[in-house]
Every structure is written in C-alpha cells, then in structure tokens.
Design a protein around this motif. Structure first.
Motif, mmCIF file in Angstrom:
data_model
loop_
_atom_site.group_PDB
_atom_site.id
_atom_site.type_symbol
_atom_site.label_atom_id
_atom_site.label_comp_id
_atom_site.label_asym_id
_atom_site.label_seq_id
_atom_site.Cartn_x
_atom_site.Cartn_y
_atom_site.Cartn_z
ATOM 1 N N LEU A 104 0.862 -1.180 0.000
ATOM 2 C CA LEU A 104 0.000 0.000 0.000
ATOM 3 C C LEU A 104 0.899 1.230 0.000
ATOM 4 O O LEU A 104 1.786 1.358 0.847
ATOM 5 C CB LEU A 104 -0.900 0.012 1.234
ATOM 6 N N ILE A 105 0.676 2.144 -0.975
ATOM 7 C CA ILE A 105 1.483 3.354 -1.081
ATOM 8 C C ILE A 105 0.579 4.560 -0.816
ATOM 9 O O ILE A 105 -0.469 4.721 -1.456
ATOM 10 C CB ILE A 105 2.132 3.479 -2.471
ATOM 11 N N THR A 106 1.012 5.390 0.126
ATOM 12 C CA THR A 106 0.265 6.604 0.465
ATOM 13 C C THR A 106 1.236 7.776 0.545
ATOM 14 O O THR A 106 2.451 7.602 0.572
ATOM 15 C CB THR A 106 -0.456 6.457 1.817
ATOM 16 N N GLY A 107 0.688 8.996 0.605
ATOM 17 C CA GLY A 107 1.497 10.186 0.789
ATOM 18 C C GLY A 107 1.763 10.927 -0.500
ATOM 19 O O GLY A 107 1.353 10.511 -1.588
ATOM 20 N N ALA A 108 2.499 12.053 -0.377
ATOM 21 C CA ALA A 108 2.860 12.860 -1.545
ATOM 22 C C ALA A 108 3.926 12.146 -2.353
ATOM 23 O O ALA A 108 4.643 11.280 -1.847
ATOM 24 C CB ALA A 108 3.357 14.236 -1.088
ATOM 25 N N SER A 109 4.057 12.521 -3.628
ATOM 26 C CA SER A 109 4.956 11.823 -4.532
ATOM 27 C C SER A 109 6.416 11.926 -4.120
ATOM 28 O O SER A 109 7.230 11.080 -4.493
ATOM 29 C CB SER A 109 4.782 12.371 -5.958
ATOM 30 N N ASP A 110 6.773 12.983 -3.360
ATOM 31 C CA ASP A 110 8.166 13.109 -2.927
ATOM 32 C C ASP A 110 8.376 12.642 -1.494
ATOM 33 O O ASP A 110 9.469 12.774 -0.939
ATOM 34 C CB ASP A 110 8.628 14.564 -3.065
ATOM 35 N N ASP A 111 7.347 12.067 -0.890
ATOM 36 C CA ASP A 111 7.450 11.589 0.487
ATOM 37 C C ASP A 111 6.473 10.429 0.683
ATOM 38 O O ASP A 111 5.479 10.531 1.413
ATOM 39 C CB ASP A 111 7.142 12.732 1.466
ATOM 40 N N LEU A 112 6.755 9.351 0.008
ATOM 41 C CA LEU A 112 5.838 8.207 -0.004
ATOM 42 C C LEU A 112 6.013 7.321 1.225
ATOM 43 O O LEU A 112 7.110 7.203 1.782
ATOM 44 C CB LEU A 112 6.056 7.368 -1.267
ATOM 45 N N ARG A 113 4.930 6.692 1.608
ATOM 46 C CA ARG A 113 4.939 5.703 2.692
ATOM 47 C C ARG A 113 4.426 4.393 2.115
ATOM 48 O O ARG A 113 3.354 4.350 1.520
ATOM 49 C CB ARG A 113 4.038 6.163 3.840
ATOM 50 N N VAL A 114 5.222 3.331 2.277
ATOM 51 C CA VAL A 114 4.883 2.019 1.718
ATOM 52 C C VAL A 114 4.628 1.047 2.858
ATOM 53 O O VAL A 114 5.482 0.874 3.743
ATOM 54 C CB VAL A 114 6.014 1.481 0.805
ATOM 55 N N VAL A 115 3.477 0.411 2.831
ATOM 56 C CA VAL A 115 3.100 -0.565 3.858
ATOM 57 C C VAL A 115 3.106 -1.954 3.229
ATOM 58 O O VAL A 115 2.464 -2.181 2.196
ATOM 59 C CB VAL A 115 1.702 -0.244 4.431
ATOM 60 N N VAL A 116 3.862 -2.886 3.836
ATOM 61 C CA VAL A 116 3.918 -4.271 3.354
ATOM 62 C C VAL A 116 3.684 -5.211 4.531
ATOM 63 O O VAL A 116 3.788 -4.800 5.702
ATOM 64 C CB VAL A 116 5.282 -4.594 2.688
ATOM 65 N N LYS A 117 3.394 -6.449 4.244
ATOM 66 C CA LYS A 117 3.126 -7.419 5.303
ATOM 67 C C LYS A 117 4.409 -7.826 6.018
ATOM 68 O O LYS A 117 4.489 -7.807 7.253
ATOM 69 C CB LYS A 117 2.427 -8.656 4.725
ATOM 70 N N GLU A 118 5.432 -8.212 5.248
ATOM 71 C CA GLU A 118 6.688 -8.659 5.846
ATOM 72 C C GLU A 118 7.888 -7.914 5.268
ATOM 73 O O GLU A 118 8.672 -7.315 5.993
ATOM 74 C CB GLU A 118 6.871 -10.174 5.664
#
Length: 395
Positions: A104-118
């Motif tokens: 899951l990718i959220t946030g602005a294009s120059d400050d992204l936050r990526v959420v993964v399971k492992e």
C-alpha cells in the motif's frame, strides 16, 4: 511353425510381448497417472512463474497519480505491477495483511509511505525509489525552468556498452530443467522395463512355457523378440509422456524454447533405445539364472544399482558442474551415457564428436553384451531348480 524365418520368429515374439503389455490396465493407467502428475507440475510452475513476476499495489490519496509511472518503471525492472486505487487506507492495510495486495502506497509523490506485510520485493523497492527520485528531479527542473522531458530524452540517449567475455545463455535454466526431466524419464523407463523383461523371463521359466517356445524358436530369437517387444512398449509410453509434457509446457507458457525441448525429446528417445538394449539383455540374462520370482531381486540388484548410481551421480553432476571433466568423461561411457548424454545435449554442452563417440561406444557395448547375455540366457533358461552359477552358464 518350423518354417519360420528368424526375422518372422522375432517379429511374432515381439508382437506378443508388445500387445500383451499395452493392452493391460496397468500400462494405460500408469501412463495416464504420469501424464496427470506432469500436468499438475507444469500447471504449478505456470502459476508460480506468474506470481513470481507480478505485484498488486494499492494507491491512496496523492499517490494515485503514480499508477501509470509506477507500472512503467517496474516493467523496466522485469516486474508486472497491477495498481488499484483505494479510498480507505485502513481497509487497504487489512488487504495487505491478508495478502490480497502486496503493498500500500500513500502520501505525496516526494514523500511516499509504503506498507507491506513482511518485506518489500527488491525490484518493487527499486521501482518506487527511482520513481520518487524522478518526481523530485522533475520538480527541481520545473523550478529552474528546465524541461524535464528534454532531460529524459538526453538520459535515454546515454548508454553503456557491455562486452561479455563469457556470455551466459539466457535459456540455460530451461535447458537444465529439460535435461533433468529427460534424464528422469530415461531412468524410470530403463529401470521399469528392464525389470519387466527379467520378470517375464522368470515367469516363462517357472511355468515351463519357455520349453514349449524353444521347441520351435532358437533362444536368441526368443530373447531378442522379448527385448524388442517390451522396448517398444517403453518407447510408446515415453513418446506419449514426452509429447504431452512438451505440449502442456508450451501452451501454458512455462517453456518458451519448444524447439530445444522437442530436439531433447527426440535425442532422449534415441538414447532410450540404446540404453534399453544395453541393459535389457543383461536383465534377461541375469533373470535366466533363477527359477523363482523370489530370487529375481538378488540377481538384479547389481544391475539396478548401476542404473541408480548413474542417475543420482548424473543429476548431481549436471546440477553442480555440467561443464566439468567428470560429467564429460562419464557421459561417454556406455553405463552412464544413456542418462548423462541427453542432459548434456539439452544444455548444448556436448560437441558432435562426443555424441558420436558415445553412440559408437554404446553400440559396441550392446554388441558385446548381447553376445555374452545371449550365451548366458541360452545355457541357463532351460535349467530349473537351484540357481545357475554364472560361470556354469558361460560354459
């Protein structure tokens, strides 16, 4: 029957053996089971190969504008990315937790936050990193009055020439799998149908049927007809299994070198014939030394051991060092050639002169073993009771 020519006699015996086996339920069901197992394996490989190069990524908020750039960037790293827009990040995180999406990718294009399971796949991580850096560069170019598209075109024109002194075959992995599958099929066929020849010899000997047959046939005619008939049964099964496997692998997309696989199957059939005639005569001769099925295993164990050793050693050598001296030398020797040489040929590592030398040595070995095995068979097949010693059978 007394007017039978040698060729006619061998034909009748081989036809009897061939039809007797291919009409049995065990042959039909055994072949279908092997094809079904092969189909399951090919289907599994197809699913795994699809999953191995594909990611499903959820985008939320400002990150949704990155859908197309992310897909293009990931494609340059050899990955296929499927993007989906989500409005509820919390629900999307649950999808990540359940495995419905990989990230899951959220946030602005120059400050992204990526959420993964492992963990995050390296190719996907590199794609996101490159995309973020590109977005930051584009923003700076825009502030400086520089056209980002012009910079991108200049970057595309810049390249590095790579010269490989020992280029690696991109199809090597598939070639290795083909070689191993051919070796496994040959191992199965040689062992199973060699045993079948031996059991048939003992069955005819214990039931005294061989005495009736030898009243009108010479021992070598009976032996050759039995070997040819059962050899053709094994050849038929090998063709059916090989053709089915090749078709399944090609249509499912698991195999993209169908021409190489077809050639490997054809050479595998040739080596099956050479290997079968090499081993089957020995199986028959050894079986003629005993009169009961309970004693068969004791005389066949040394022969079976050679085939097992050839297969196990060959597989390990092909996996560890297919270009090494050991595998090269062993693939030329008759006991090992029927299993090792097809594998080396599938890998494209066997020069023509080595293949021809291996074939010539195999034919010479077949001639010698046929003469020796025929003599043992002729002298021992009519002797019932106690086990016949090899030395006595050779006299």
């Amino acid at each position: 029957m007394n007017d039978l020519t040698p060729g006619r006699a061998v034909f009748l015996v081989s036809r009897r053996e061939f039809l007797g086996k291919v009409r049995t339920k065990s042959f039909v069901w055994g072949t279908l089971v092997i094809v079904a197992v092969l189909a399951g394996y090919v289907l599994l490989q197809s699913v795994l190969s699809d999953d191995a190069g594909r990611d499903r990524v959820a985008l939320s908020g400002q990150a949704t504008v990155l859908a197309e750039p992310l897909e293009q960037t990931a494609r340059s790293f050899g990955r296929e990315v499927e993007t989906v827009d989500v409005t509820d990040p919390a629900a999307a995180e649950e999808q990540v937790r359940s495995g419905d999406v990989d990230a899951l990718i959220t946030g602005a294009s120059d400050d992204l936050r990526v959420v993964v399971k492992e963990s995050l796949d390296d190719a996907l991580r590199n794609s996101i990193d490159l995309l973020v850096k590109q977005q930051v560069l584009d923003a700076h170019f825009a502030e400086a009055g520089v056209d980002p598209a012009e910079v991108a075109r200049n970057l595309e024109r810049a390249s590095v020439e790579v010269v490989a002194l020992e280029p690696q075959d991109p199809q090597r992995g598939q070639r290795l799998v083909i070689g191993l599958v051919i070796a496994a099929l040959l191992y199965y066929s040689l062992l199973v149908y060699g045993m079948m020849v031996a059991q048939g010899v003992v069955e005819e000997k214990s039931s005294r049927v061989v005495e009736l047959l030898l009243a009108t046939l010479r021992p070598w005619q009976l032996l050759l007809g039995k070997v040819v008939g059962l050899g053709l049964v094994g050849l038929l099964q090998l063709v059916v299994i090989g053709a089915a496997g090749l078709a399944l692998a090609t249509f499912s997309g698991v195999l993209d070198i169908a021409g190489v696989a077809g050639g490997a199957l054809a050479t595998g059939l040739l080596w099956y014939l050479l290997g079968f005639f090499l081993y089957a005569t020995v199986f028959a001769a050894a079986a003629s030394l005993v009169s009961r099925q309970e004693e068969v295993q004791s005389v066949l164990t040394p022969i079976s051991t050679v085939i097992v050793v050839a297969f196990v050693l060959g597989i390990n050598l092909l996996l560890a060092d297919p270009t090494g001296t050991a595998v090269t030398v062993l693939s030329l020797l008759p006991p090992f050639a029927p299993i090792l040489m097809p594998g080396r040929m599938a890998l494209g590592l066997a020069p023509t002169w080595q293949v021809l030398l291996a074939v010539v040595l195999a034919l010479l070995a077949i001639a010698a073993i046929t003469w020796l095995g025929g003599r043992v068979y002729a002298n021992a097949v009519l002797r019932t009771g106690a086990r016949v010693r090899l030395r006595e059978a050779l006299r």
